[in-house]
Motif scaffolding. Structure first.
Motif, mmCIF file in Angstrom:
data_model
loop_
_atom_site.group_PDB
_atom_site.id
_atom_site.type_symbol
_atom_site.label_atom_id
_atom_site.label_comp_id
_atom_site.label_asym_id
_atom_site.label_seq_id
_atom_site.Cartn_x
_atom_site.Cartn_y
_atom_site.Cartn_z
ATOM 1 N N VAL A 57 0.904 -1.499 0.143
ATOM 2 C CA VAL A 57 -0.274 -0.128 0.257
ATOM 3 C C VAL A 57 0.957 1.153 -0.309
ATOM 4 O O VAL A 57 0.564 1.903 -0.468
ATOM 5 C CB VAL A 57 -1.297 -0.114 1.171
ATOM 6 N N ALA A 58 2.331 1.211 0.179
ATOM 7 C CA ALA A 58 3.181 2.191 0.988
ATOM 8 C C ALA A 58 3.612 2.640 -0.750
ATOM 9 O O ALA A 58 3.602 3.757 -1.243
ATOM 10 C CB ALA A 58 4.055 2.076 1.826
ATOM 11 N N TRP A 59 3.592 1.626 -1.289
ATOM 12 C CA TRP A 59 4.350 2.253 -2.518
ATOM 13 C C TRP A 59 3.105 2.509 -3.706
ATOM 14 O O TRP A 59 3.646 4.107 -4.721
ATOM 15 C CB TRP A 59 4.779 0.510 -3.364
ATOM 16 N N LEU A 60 1.878 1.945 -3.745
ATOM 17 C CA LEU A 60 0.729 2.065 -4.165
ATOM 18 C C LEU A 60 0.220 4.061 -4.309
ATOM 19 O O LEU A 60 0.137 3.926 -5.464
ATOM 20 C CB LEU A 60 -0.446 1.920 -4.003
ATOM 21 N N VAL A 61 0.311 4.025 -2.715
ATOM 22 C CA VAL A 61 -0.132 5.688 -2.361
ATOM 23 C C VAL A 61 1.236 6.651 -1.978
ATOM 24 O O VAL A 61 1.742 7.583 -1.465
ATOM 25 C CB VAL A 61 -0.676 6.181 -1.443
ATOM 26 N N ARG A 62 2.511 5.767 -2.634
ATOM 27 C CA ARG A 62 3.688 6.895 -2.505
ATOM 28 C C ARG A 62 3.292 8.098 -3.068
ATOM 29 O O ARG A 62 4.617 9.123 -2.061
ATOM 30 C CB ARG A 62 4.914 5.951 -3.165
ATOM 31 N N ASN A 63 3.287 8.881 -4.113
ATOM 32 C CA ASN A 63 3.419 10.254 -4.282
ATOM 33 C C ASN A 63 1.788 11.229 -3.288
ATOM 34 O O ASN A 63 1.472 12.024 -3.628
ATOM 35 C CB ASN A 63 2.214 10.371 -5.606
ATOM 36 N N ARG A 64 1.271 10.863 -2.862
ATOM 37 C CA ARG A 64 0.350 11.116 -1.603
ATOM 38 C C ARG A 64 1.123 11.096 -0.015
ATOM 39 O O ARG A 64 2.114 10.436 0.513
ATOM 40 C CB ARG A 64 -0.761 10.607 -1.679
ATOM 41 N N TRP A 65 1.404 11.923 0.281
ATOM 42 C CA TRP A 65 1.201 12.859 1.602
ATOM 43 C C TRP A 65 1.346 11.333 2.822
ATOM 44 O O TRP A 65 2.553 11.051 3.407
ATOM 45 C CB TRP A 65 1.257 13.699 2.957
ATOM 46 N N TYR A 66 0.036 10.581 2.806
ATOM 47 C CA TYR A 66 -0.004 9.724 3.297
ATOM 48 C C TYR A 66 0.920 8.827 3.286
ATOM 49 O O TYR A 66 0.862 7.963 4.399
ATOM 50 C CB TYR A 66 -1.554 9.140 3.898
ATOM 51 N N GLY A 67 1.242 8.330 1.863
ATOM 52 C CA GLY A 67 1.715 6.923 1.670
ATOM 53 C C GLY A 67 3.037 7.317 1.878
ATOM 54 O O GLY A 67 3.997 6.400 2.139
ATOM 55 N N ARG A 68 4.218 8.314 2.406
ATOM 56 C CA ARG A 68 4.962 8.856 3.301
ATOM 57 C C ARG A 68 5.212 9.031 3.887
ATOM 58 O O ARG A 68 6.573 8.040 4.487
ATOM 59 C CB ARG A 68 5.637 10.171 2.272
ATOM 60 N N VAL A 69 3.755 9.079 4.900
ATOM 61 C CA VAL A 69 3.650 8.440 6.031
ATOM 62 C C VAL A 69 3.952 7.472 6.765
ATOM 63 O O VAL A 69 5.185 6.732 7.199
ATOM 64 C CB VAL A 69 3.003 9.308 6.993
ATOM 65 N N LEU A 70 3.297 6.679 5.730
ATOM 66 C CA LEU A 70 2.820 5.389 5.999
ATOM 67 C C LEU A 70 4.337 4.852 5.342
ATOM 68 O O LEU A 70 4.647 3.413 5.734
ATOM 69 C CB LEU A 70 1.848 4.158 4.855
ATOM 70 N N ALA A 71 5.033 4.466 4.702
ATOM 71 C CA ALA A 71 6.650 4.626 4.010
ATOM 72 C C ALA A 71 7.643 4.520 5.205
ATOM 73 O O ALA A 71 8.512 3.815 5.561
ATOM 74 C CB ALA A 71 6.829 5.140 2.652
ATOM 75 N N GLY A 72 7.378 5.578 5.630
ATOM 76 C CA GLY A 72 8.913 6.368 6.532
ATOM 77 C C GLY A 72 8.046 5.604 8.385
ATOM 78 O O GLY A 72 9.108 4.574 9.167
ATOM 79 N N ALA A 73 7.242 5.085 8.179
ATOM 80 C CA ALA A 73 6.484 4.538 9.619
ATOM 81 C C ALA A 73 6.913 3.507 9.391
ATOM 82 O O ALA A 73 7.891 1.773 10.127
ATOM 83 C CB ALA A 73 5.270 4.352 10.130
ATOM 84 N N MET A 74 6.825 2.560 8.195
ATOM 85 C CA MET A 74 7.642 1.602 8.190
ATOM 86 C C MET A 74 8.881 0.728 8.052
ATOM 87 O O MET A 74 9.734 -0.498 9.080
ATOM 88 C CB MET A 74 6.954 0.609 6.925
ATOM 89 N N VAL A 75 9.721 1.721 7.756
ATOM 90 C CA VAL A 75 10.975 1.631 7.781
ATOM 91 C C VAL A 75 11.891 1.878 8.873
ATOM 92 O O VAL A 75 12.625 0.815 9.225
ATOM 93 C CB VAL A 75 11.857 3.141 6.582
ATOM 94 N N VAL A 76 10.784 3.138 9.941
ATOM 95 C CA VAL A 76 11.444 2.832 11.202
ATOM 96 C C VAL A 76 10.802 1.727 11.775
ATOM 97 O O VAL A 76 11.470 -0.035 12.662
ATOM 98 C CB VAL A 76 10.519 3.727 11.954
ATOM 99 N N LEU A 77 9.473 1.159 11.737
ATOM 100 C CA LEU A 77 8.840 -0.435 12.462
ATOM 101 C C LEU A 77 10.345 -1.580 12.501
ATOM 102 O O LEU A 77 10.727 -1.902 12.522
ATOM 103 C CB LEU A 77 7.994 -1.027 11.976
ATOM 104 N N ASN A 78 10.671 -1.740 10.821
ATOM 105 C CA ASN A 78 11.646 -2.856 9.758
ATOM 106 C C ASN A 78 12.756 -2.294 10.889
ATOM 107 O O ASN A 78 13.770 -3.406 10.670
ATOM 108 C CB ASN A 78 11.636 -3.144 8.389
ATOM 109 N N VAL A 79 13.254 -1.559 10.676
ATOM 110 C CA VAL A 79 15.255 -0.899 11.033
ATOM 111 C C VAL A 79 14.717 -2.111 12.739
ATOM 112 O O VAL A 79 15.430 -2.393 13.663
ATOM 113 C CB VAL A 79 15.168 0.810 11.500
#
Length: 140
Positions: A57-79
């Protein structure tokens, strides 16, 4: 891209995430079961049930602000999960990785590949996101 194709592509990406998350869960359960007991490594694979579709989902909505927030949260969780897995594997579960590797190297490799691929996706979503054009200035 045509709307129907765009929608079909989105469904396929999310479906790939759901299927990969299910496979990740199964691999995680295999690493825990059978007396192998590598629970920290399996935890990352099991959490893939939620994080893999979220990465899609983060990849699909990457061009929207909430997509970047989701992707950032995923990176933090993964690390965080990766750091905890490494710490637990080196400390409390010393030797369990070797036991799981010795008994089922294919499962460990496949789980690692799935985890790495799906953990790269939110990073790629952040790197390749395009900010939406700002609204025209009304004072011009």
């Amino acid at each position: 891209m045509y709307p129907k194709r765009k929608r079909a592509r989105a469904v396929l990406i999310i479906l790939a995430g759901v299927v990969s998350g299910g496979v990740s869960f199964s691999l995680g359960m295999a690493m825990v079961g059978g007396g192998h007991g590598w629970t920290s490594g399996a935890t990352v694979a099991i959490i893939g049930v939620l994080t893999v579709p979220a990465a899609a989902v983060a990849w699909l909505v990457r061009n929207r602000w909430y997509g970047r927030v989701l992707a950032g949260a995923m990176v933090v969780l993964n690390v965080f999960m990766d750091a905890m897995t490494i710490a637990e594997s080196l400390d409390a579960e010393h030797g369990t990785f070797h036991r799981a590797w010795r008994e089922m190297p294919g499962v460990v490799i496949l789980a690692a590949v799935l985890v790495v691929v799906w953990q790269i996706l939110p990073v790629a979503a952040l790197i390749f996101s395009r900010r939406a054009a700002s609204a025209p200035d009304s004072h011009s």
